[in-house]
Write a protein that holds these residues in place. Structure first.
Motif, short mmCIF file in Angstrom:
data_model
loop_
_atom_site.label_atom_id
_atom_site.label_comp_id
_atom_site.label_asym_id
_atom_site.label_seq_id
_atom_site.Cartn_x
_atom_site.Cartn_y
_atom_site.Cartn_z
N ASN A 197 0.83 -1.20 0.00
CA ASN A 197 0.00 0.00 0.00
C ASN A 197 0.87 1.26 0.00
N GLY A 198 1.78 1.31 -0.94
CA GLY A 198 2.56 2.52 -1.18
C GLY A 198 3.71 2.73 -0.23
N ASP A 199 4.24 1.66 0.37
CA ASP A 199 5.33 1.77 1.35
C ASP A 199 4.97 2.75 2.46
N PRO B 70 11.86 0.13 1.88
CA PRO B 70 12.34 1.45 2.30
C PRO B 70 11.52 2.08 3.41
N ASN B 71 10.40 1.47 3.76
CA ASN B 71 9.48 2.09 4.73
C ASN B 71 9.66 1.58 6.16
N ILE B 72 10.73 0.82 6.43
CA ILE B 72 10.93 0.24 7.75
C ILE B 72 12.14 0.86 8.44
N THR B 73 11.93 1.37 9.66
CA THR B 73 13.03 1.68 10.57
C THR B 73 12.75 0.95 11.88
N LEU C 8 4.18 15.18 3.86
CA LEU C 8 4.06 13.97 4.67
C LEU C 8 3.77 12.76 3.80
N SER C 9 4.21 12.82 2.56
CA SER C 9 4.03 11.69 1.66
C SER C 9 4.90 10.52 2.13
N PRO C 10 4.50 9.29 1.82
CA PRO C 10 5.29 8.13 2.27
C PRO C 10 6.75 8.20 1.83
#
Length: 407
Positions: free
Chosen positions: A133-135, A154-157, A345-347
Motif C-alpha cells: 500500500n505505497g510503502d 524502504p518504509n521500515i526503521t 508527509l508523503s510516504p
C-alpha cells in the motif's frame, strides 16, 4: 525482545489469505487516500500497531501509553505545522491473522505512518501489507525478527536489535561468561523464540567447544513444565537457555528452583518482566539464574529514562512496561520526521527522513544502517534484588565483550 512474538499459530488462515490477495486492488485507492489525508488541513493520523488483547496485552497497552505521552506533549505545544495528531490504535493480538486485519484497519483509516510492532508474528504480515500500500511508513519499536528488515523495504526503521544480533551476544554470555560446556536450549514454539534458538545453535556450533545436548520447545499457556525441566536434567546439561516469553519463564523459574535442578537457568530478552520475580523471588535471586536483556525501562539510569519514568507514573499511576522505552523513542523519531517538513508527509518523503534520523534517545544513540536496522547498543545480564526489581550483574559492550557491572 523482550517480549516480541507471542503466538505464530498455524500461519495465515484462509481469511488472511483472501485479504492479502486483494491488496493489489486496494493499494491504489488506499495510497491516494493517505496522500490526500497527509496534504489536508485536518488532524494528522498516526497508527499504533500493538497487542492490546491477548496474553501480552499489558505490553501492548504500555506501548499505546508511551506513544500518548509523546503525542499529548506535541499537541499541547501546537501540533505539527498547526495540525493536531490523532492516534488510531489497531490491536494485532500478537497473532498473524489479527496483525493482517489490524494493518488493513490502519490503511483504511488513512494514517500517514505507523509506530509499534511488538510481536514479530503479527508484524511480518503487516509489513507486507504496508509495503503493498505505497510503502506506508512503519516505525518498528520492538519486533526483532531479522525478516522485518531483510526484505529491504524502504518504509521500515527499527528501534530495537535483531534476533541475529541478540543470539551472538547470548552465545558469548553462555559460553564465555558462564563457561557452559553442555547447553540445553528451550523455545516456546513461536516465530521469535524459534528464531533466537536457531541462531544461538548456529553461533554455538560455529564457536566450538560447547555441546548442545537438548533443543526443544514447550507449549505456551501451561502451568506445569516440570517434565520438560527433568528431561533437560537427564541430558547432563550445565545450562538451560530459554528463548521464549516471560509468562512461561516465570513458571519455569519457580519449578526449576523447587526441583533443585543442578543446571544454570538463563532467560533471553523476552523473558524479563517483574512477574518473573513475583512468581519465584528465590529463583530470580539465585546466582545460577540470569536474564540477558536489552536496556529496558527499569534498567536504564540516564536522565532521559528517569524523566520518562516520572512522566509515565504521573500520567498513568503505573510503572512502564519494560519495552515502553523503545516505543517512546520510536514515537519521538516519527514526530521528528513529521516536524522536519510538515508540508510533505508523503510516504516517500517520510521514509527518507525517518531513515536519515540520528538522535540521542532514552535507549541511547539512535541511527540506522542501510536496511533500517538500529546500530549496535549494549546488552545486560540481570537478576533480582531483594527489593523485587532487576539489576544488572554483567554488561556487554560491542567493542569489549562481557564484564561484571562496575568493572
Amino acid at each position: 525482545m523482550i517480549s516480541k512474538v507471542r503466538s505464530a499459530g498455524a500461519g495465515l488462515g484462509r481469511r488472511a489469505v483472501v485479504v492479502t490477495a486483494t491488496l493489489p486492488l486496494l493499494a491504489l485507492g488506499a495510497c491516494q487516500g493517505a496522500e490526500a489525508e497527509a496534504e489536508g488541513g485536518g488532524p494528522i493520523k498516526i497508527g499504533v500497531f500493538a497487542p492490546t488483547s491477548g496474553s501480552v496485552s499489558a505490553d501492548g497497552e504500555g506501548m499505546v501509553r508511551a506513544t500518548r505521552l509523546v503525542i499529548d506533549k506535541v499537541n499541547a505545544e501546537g501540533g505539527i505545522g498547526g495540525r493536531q495528531i490523532e492516534l488510531v490504535v489497531a490491536d494485532d493480538a500478537c497473532e498473524a491473522q489479527a496483525g493482517t486485519q489490524a494493518a488493513q484497519k490502519l490503511v483504511n483509516d488513512k494514517v500517514v505512518a505507523i509506530v509499534g510492532g511488538f510481536c514479530s508474528s503479527a508484524t511480518l504480515p503487516a509489513i507486507e501489507l504496508f509495503h503493498r500500500n505505497g510503502d506506508l511508513p512503519f516505525v518498528v519499536a520492538v519486533s526483532s525478527n531479522p525478516k522485518v528488515t531483510d526484505a529491504g523495504y524502504p518504509n521500515i526503521t527499527r528501534y530495537i536489535g535483531r534476533d541475529d544480533q541478540e543470539a551472538p551476544v547470548v552465545t558469548t554470555y553462555v559460553v564465555n561468561q558462564l563457561k557452559s560446556t553442555k547447553l540445553a536450549i528451550m523455545n516456546d514454539n513461536t516465530e521469535f523464540s524459534r528464531s533466537v534458538a536457531q541462531n544461538v545453535e548456529k553461533n554455538v556450533k560455529a564457536a566450538g567447544g560447547t555441546q548442545i545436548v537438548y533443543n526443544d520447545s514447550i507449549q505456551p499457556g501451561q502451568n506445569d513444565y516440570r517434565a520438560a525441566l527433568e528431561r533437560v536434567r537427564t541430558t547432563g546439561a550445565d545450562t538451560l537457555l530459554y528463548t521464549g516469553f516471560y509468562p512461561e519463564f516465570g513458571i519455569l523459574a519457580k519449578q526449576w528452583k523447587s526441583l533443585n535442578l543442578p543446571y544454570q537457568l538463563v532467560g533471553g530478552a523476552s523473558s524479563i518482566d517483574l512477574s518473573v520475580i513475583k512468581s519465584s523471588p528465590e529463583a530470580a535471586r539465585d546466582e545460577r539464574f540470569s536474564i540477558v536483556s536489552y536496556p529496558t525501562a527499569s534498567l536504564l539510569s540516564n536522565p532521559r529514562a528517569t524523566a520518562f519514568r516520572e512522566a509515565y507514573r504521573k500520567a498513568y499511576n503505573a510503572e512502564p512496561a519494560q519495552y515502553d522505552v523503545f516505543q517512546y523513542d520510536a514515537t519521538e523519531g516519527l514526530v521528528a520526521a513529521l516536524k522536519e517538513n510538515p508540508d510533505d508527509l508523503s510516504p516517500d518523503a517520510l521514509n527518507k527522513r525517518l531513515r536519515a534520523l540520528s538522535f540521542e534517545g532514552i535507549t541511547g544513540q539512535v541511527a540506522f544502517d542501510e536496511r533500517g536496522d538500529r546500530r549496535a547498543f549494549p546488552f545486560l545480564a540481570v537478576r533480582a534484588k531483594d527489593d523485587g526489581t532487576f539489576a544488572p550483574v554483567f554488561q556487554f559492550a560491542p567493542d569489549g565483550g562481557w564484564a561484571p557491572v562496575g568493572n
